[in-house]
Design an enzyme around this catalytic site. Structure first.
Site: not given
Ligand code: SF4
Length: 754
Positions: A645, A643, A95-96, A448, A160
């Site tokens: 990550r 984050s 989707d991204h 956002r 996510d």
């Protein structure tokens, strides 16, 4: 695509006994959140009460979901775990990587060409390891999860931050980094600090122009973007039960915008209706049987102040529609005050584009209410003043709203329907003219609205509202328009008012999609080949990191002494680097390029001690690695905040950094360093940071005695031959020392020892 009913039944089978035991141990009635958490302890039955905001607890989530951008590295790592299948039901959603520009068909075709190798990779890995794969165009991860997998009382993690959306169906659903997902997919426990609890009591009832979105916009205004940190938000009250399940999803979705760990609602009729409408009557039936366990105890909701760490009360009957923004989702303005605020702050009143949809707001209810306003355009002979776009959350939603005539209604007012993907919500919007960086206003129903988030233009002011308010504002083209009180002038010069939006919670004819876009994994994936081109710049198979050689690290060079704030963005930048998320070598070229060198106060400029020249941080790290020289990073306070990550830990590991020595760590980053087989250390005396010099060579003197609770000794040899002996603390336990010894946590899993 079938959800795993047997898994759900098992969760429900365990729940009464475990919840009753937890209530006994805790010695008081329980909130829903506590019930779900105590039913998902890694060790099974509860044996002790956990301190909120204090204890770290191992959990056993029921599911994992990954989106295409984060799934790449997660799956590359999982391939190293040596498993033939994922340990818990897992899905991947494309989707991204789909950019919005022209329309759904054109944009989807272009994305498939541009990111073909990434989609093929994700598809083949999913096929091989028992992972459900949702193809590009199938929809946005959180909408697809809500439609297919979320279930009351469940616990899931997803790579996510808006995984929290599944709280709308009564889950505890939490956004995590790829490394955490890999742990759970590999059959390991998942650790979380037992959260604090914020209760939100909803009284009254939504009506007219007010929508569930306004609840969370109001909550964001109250709590601010940090107010939910470390907490789970639990909504309850008559206003909650009167609301649709998808509306609850919207509220939980934007819990990410207040920093909450997640948000959730107790099981009720709206959830049962949604489950039945999405072909999951068996889940609803199973939930009905233990319904009292799928919501908070009555005593809790009767006297919430006693049981929650913080309580907010909102009367929905008095709640006004809100617009939040610009540039931050917690700047909440009731629509009646918007004109005044906009003029006061010099926000451009003319709205250029109204955008509805996304994972946050593209339910059948949202779309039908927005369409009821779009219909009035021709009925009242109005002209739409702004551009208008729709991003459906899934192919199921898109097909259903097309069948029911809503897409046609939107087309009639000149709308563009984008692909069922993230698009403008994540900056994947190739908006014409955005490069001119003109100051302009847009309104959207996403979550956002940070600078550049939608179109890359730092001067786009984005305001977040409900889909119905966004539609009304797009029709008016005016940020100061209040549809509750203001009239519009139609094409005949007459004054007209928009009627209140109306819509259906669920489609009367049921949901429908000819092809929802799901690929089931192979029953036996052992023969499935995962192909990654050796020349790919976006994907690279990982090689296991080397195991520790059992000796002290000696002759290491200082790579950088980072000054001040060094977040995961400073360590591994996002933006244009996103495209390399699946290629460790290429993305390592961003390692620490945002960190400030304490010796020259510059970013991405450090001394190569082998050449005495200054160069980019990744270049110097590569030079040391090529010469067989280990390196060390030194940092300040809260190193690695931001984050979760894992790239921020994998990159230094890949480029030959052996240890990261800082004043203090952000906890998740510290854990990520440990998982990748690095030494994450803290100064025993913070002031020793000042002793580190630019030309230092570092020797460990007692690494061979590495043990829990025992500080390590490092010798910093300066250019003039003098030395400083520095003591470094660490938080490695036995198991984590095992990760270091094996070269990484994954190496240990692959060896069958974790
Ligand atoms: Fe994230 Fe937006 Fe995509 Fe939702 S639509 S998953 S918020 S980028």
């Amino acid at each position: 695509m079938a959800f795993d009913i047997e898994m759900i039944k098992k969760v429900y089978h365990n729940m009464p006994g475990r919840v009753d035991a937890a209530r006994e141990i805790v010695g008081r009635p329980l909130t829903l959140t506590e019930k779900i958490l105590y039913n998902h302890l890694w060790d099974g039955n509860p044996t002790k009460a956990f301190g909120r905001g204090v204890d770290y607890v191992d959990f056993a989530p029921d599911r994992v979901a990954c989106q295409d951008a984060t799934a790449q590295m997660a799956l590359l790592q999982f391939m190293h775990a040596g498993k033939s299948k994922v340990a818990v039901p897992t899905t991947v959603h494309c989707d991204h990587l789909i950019q919005a520009k022209v329309d759904a068909a054109t944009d989807l075709a272009r994305a498939k060409t541009q990111s073909n190798e990434v989609f093929d990779f994700l598809s083949s890995v999913s096929n091989k390891y028992g992972i459900g794969f949702w193809k590009p165009g199938a929809g946005i991860i959180h909408q697809v999860v809500l439609e297919n997998y979320a279930f009351p009382g469940g616990m899931m993690i997803g790579t996510d931050s808006h995984t929290v959306n599944a709280g709308g169906l009564g889950m505890v659903a939490i956004g995590v980094g790829g490394a955490d997902a890999v742990d759970v997919m590999s059959g390991m426990a998942w650790e979380l600090k037992f959260p604090k609890l914020i209760g939100v009591k909803l009284t009254g009832k939504l009506s007219g122009w007010t929508a569930p979105k306004d609840v969370i916009l109001k909550v964001a205004g109250i709590l601010t973007v940090k107010g939910g940190t470390g907490a789970i938000v639990e909504y309850f009250g008559e206003g909650a039960t009167a609301m649709s399940c998808t509306g609850k999803g919207t509220i939980c979705n934007m819990g990410a915008e207040i920093g909450a760990t997640t948000s959730t609602f107790g099981y009720d009729d709206s959830m049962s209706r949604y489950l039945r409408s999405t072909n999951r009557a068996d889940v609803a039936d199973a939930a009905d049987k233990i319904a009292s366990y799928l919501t908070g105890d009555p005593e809790v909701y009767a006297d919430p102040e006693k049981y929650f760490d913080q309580l907010i009360e909102i009367n929905l009957s008095e709640l006004e529609p809100h617009l939040n923004g610009p540039f931050t989702p917690d700047l909440a303005t009731p629509i009646s005050k918007m004109k005044e605020e906009a003029i006061k702050n010099n926000w451009p009143l003319q709205i250029q584009v109204g955008l509805i949809g996304s994972c946050t707001n593209s339910s059948y209810e949202d779309i039908s209410r927005a369409a009821s306003l779009a219909k009035q355009v021709s009925e009242k002979n109005l002209k739409v003043k702004s551009e208008f776009t729709i991003t459906p959350g899934s192919e199921v939603v898109r097909s259903t709203i097309e069948r029911d005539g809503f897409i046609d209604t939107f087309h009639k007012i000149g709308a563009t329907v984008f692909a069922n993907a993230c698009g403008p919500c994540i900056g994947m919007w190739d908006r014409e003219g955005a490069e001119k960086e003109e100051r302009n206003t847009i309104v959207h129903s996403f979550n956002r609205n940070f600078s550049k988030r939608a179109d890359g233009n730092p001067n786009t002011l984005a305001f977040v509202g409900s889909p119905e308010l966004v539609t009304a504002l797009a029709i008016a083209g005016d940020l100061g328009f209040n549809p509750l009180t203001d009239k519009l002038i139609n094409e005949d010069g007459e004054e007209v008012m928009l009627d209140e939006p109306t819509g259906d919670e669920l489609p009367e004819k049921g949901f429908y999609a000819e092809d929802p876009g799901f690929q089931a994994p192979a029953e036996d994936g052992s023969g499935v080949q995962v192909v990654v081109s050796l020349t790919s710049e976006r994907l690279q198979l990982l090689a296991p990191f080397d195991a520790w050689d059992g000796k002290n690290i000696t002759g290491a060079k200082l790579l950088i002494k980072a000054f001040g704030k060094c977040t995961t963005d400073h360590i591994s930048m996002a933006g244009p680097w996103l495209r390399f998320r699946g290629h460790l070598d290429n993305i390592s070229n961003n390692m620490l390029i945002g960190a400030v060198n304490a010796f020259n106060q510059k970013t991405n400029s450090v001394k190569n001690q082998l050449t005495e020249q200054y160069d980019a941080v990744p270049a110097v790290a590569r030079a040391y690695k090529a010469a067989g020289v280990p390196s060390v990073v030194v940092g300040d306070h809260n190193y690695g905040e931001g984050s979760s990550r894992e790239h921020a830990a994998m990159e230094p590991r890949f480029l030959g950094v052996k240890a990261v020595l800082v004043k203090s760590f952000a906890r998740i980053h510290e854990t990520n360093l440990k998982k990748q087989g690095l030494l994450g250390l803290t100064f025993a005396n913070e002031s020793d940071y000042d002793k580190i010099q630019e030309n230092d060579t570092i020797n460990f003197t007692d690494l061979t005695e590495f043990a829990p609770g025992k500080p390590l000794t490092l010798e910093f040899v300066h250019a003039d031959g003098s030395k400083d002996i520095i003591l470094a603390n660490h938080t490695y336990n036995e198991g984590q020392i095992g990760w270091f010894v094996a070269g990484s946590a994954l190496n240990l899993i692959a060896a069958g020892k974790a």
